[in-house]
Enzyme design. Structure first.
Site, PDB file in Angstrom:
ATOM      1  N   ASP A 134      -6.229  47.409 108.378  1.00 58.25           N
ATOM      2  CA  ASP A 134      -5.579  46.338 107.802  1.00 58.25           C
ATOM      3  C   ASP A 134      -5.488  45.197 108.534  1.00 58.25           C
ATOM      4  O   ASP A 134      -5.674  45.357 109.704  1.00 58.25           O
ATOM      5  CB  ASP A 134      -4.052  46.690 107.388  1.00 58.25           C
ATOM      6  N   ARG A 184     -13.372  44.892 103.360  1.00 58.49           N
ATOM      7  CA  ARG A 184     -12.498  44.303 102.147  1.00 58.49           C
ATOM      8  C   ARG A 184     -12.239  42.913 102.430  1.00 58.49           C
ATOM      9  O   ARG A 184     -11.683  42.373 103.514  1.00 58.49           O
ATOM     10  CB  ARG A 184     -11.214  45.188 102.487  1.00 58.49           C
TER      11      ARG A 184
END
Ligand SMILES: Cc1cc2nc3c(=O)[nH]c(=O)nc-3n(C[C@H](O)[C@H](O)[C@H](O)COP(=O)(O)OP(=O)(O)OC[C@H]3O[C@@H](n4cnc5c(N)ncnc54)[C@H](O)[C@@H]3O)c2cc1C
Length: 308
Positions: A134, A184
């Site tokens: 992340d 992502r």
């Protein structure tokens, strides 16, 4: 404005103890978080898998303040991955990891986070699944991408996250759009200063589309993380124009946010991965979800005054 206010509130220990201590908060948190335990989370993940959806599991926790806590978080991720393997889920489920949770912010945190990340990625590789790092606030972007590059030397399948709201992200996207690179693309969830981040929705969307084009035209594996109908439709057009096979990219959305759209895309034959957070340390994640959407905040405030 909402995000700035919520971020200031999120940093206040007094507000944190009020929000987490209030009994009714729990019912609102359940809307965004798949449970406090791994068992509860896996029930939700199985439901998603039965509906044809993929998942990435985030074990919540970003307030790691000492070495032992960082090691315990890494242990918990290894256990989570072993459990996914034992339950035959690793072809559909991967994990998402915040480097802050495994020690990035501690003194000598880089070495600690790197060692913990390598341990988790090794467990994932052994189990036949992947890890995505992340992205947190802009002060960590360079160190996170640097650490990712090191981890990728041994585990090239490790996923990157880039945030369209950062002015630097078009350049980062070009660097990351390489053969096999799993990236992502999200808009970005943290409050950031204008010196490093776009502030208007138009600028952020323009950056998102530019980065999406770079990823879709490149040789990597784009992971299109958004609930925004305009961005989803642009991604579908780009996938069509660039003649991408449906298994060469995926959509990603957060647990319980636009679930109908998750199913619609999946039923059309697209890969859709749901980001599923679980754990007791849900405060930071929860506050970011409130900050993203005024309706969520109003829903929460209504619950607090007992008119749900
Ligand atoms: C799989 C995934 C992983 C992510 N990982 C990261 C990360 O590592 N780092 C990071 O900074 N950010 C991350 N994010 C969050 C992201 O940056 C955005 O903050 C968030 O996705 C909202 O942006 P959006 O693209 O959906 O567009 P927006 O323009 O914000 O929203 C579009 C529409 O989506 C719906 N929606 C959006 N947010 C919510 C919400 N909270 N509640 C209810 N409905 C909502 C609404 O219908 C809204 O109109 C991730 C998001 C996803 C989907």
């Amino acid at each position: 404005m909402l995000r700035a206010t919520m971020t200031a509130m999120a940093d206040s220990n007094l507000i944190k103890s009020m929000v987490t201590g209030f009994p009714l908060t729990r019912s609102v948190v359940d809307r965004f978080v798949a449970g406090e335990t791994l068992d509860e989370c896996l029930v939700r993940v199985r439901e998603l898998a039965d509906a044809g959806l993929l998942a990435t599991i985030d074990r919540l926790g970003e307030d790691t303040t000492n070495r032992q806590q960082a090691e315990e978080t890494a242990d918990a991720y290894v256990e989570l991955i072993e459990r996914l393997h034992a339950e035959g889920l690793t072809d559909r489920v991967e994990v998402s990891l915040k480097l802050s949770a495994i020690g990035q912010f501690l003194p000598e945190g880089r070495e600690l986070a790197l060692a913990n990340a390598l341990r988790i990625c090794q467990a994932a590789a052994d189990a036949g699944t992947t890890v995505t790092f992340d992205m947190e606030d802009h002060t960590t972007t360079s160190s996170t991408l640097g650490l990712l590059a090191e981890v990728r030397e041994r585990f090239p399948q490790t996923g990157a996250v880039i945030q369209a709201y950062l002015r630097r992200t078009r350049d980062d996207t070009r660097d990351l759009a390489t053969e096999g690179s799993r990236v992502r693309l999200c808009k970005g969830a943290y409050e950031q200063p204008a010196s490093v981040a776009y502030k208007t929705a138009e600028e952020i969307d323009r950056s998102y589309v530019d980065c999406l084009r770079i990823l879709m035209e490149g040789p990597g594996y784009p992971m299109v993380a958004t609930h925004d109908p305009a961005m989803i439709s642009t991604a579908l057009s780009l996938a069509n124009v660039t003649r991408r096979a449906v298994d060469s990219y995926e959509f990603q959305m957060l647990f319980n946010i636009r679930p109908d759209e998750q199913r619609r895309l999946s039923e059309l034959g697209h890969q859709v991965r749901v980001y599923v957070p679980y754990g007791t340390d849900w405060y930071g994640y929860f506050m970011r979800r409130l900050a993203e959407r005024p309706a969520n905040l109003f829903f929460f405030l209504r619950a607090l005054v007992g008119r749900r």
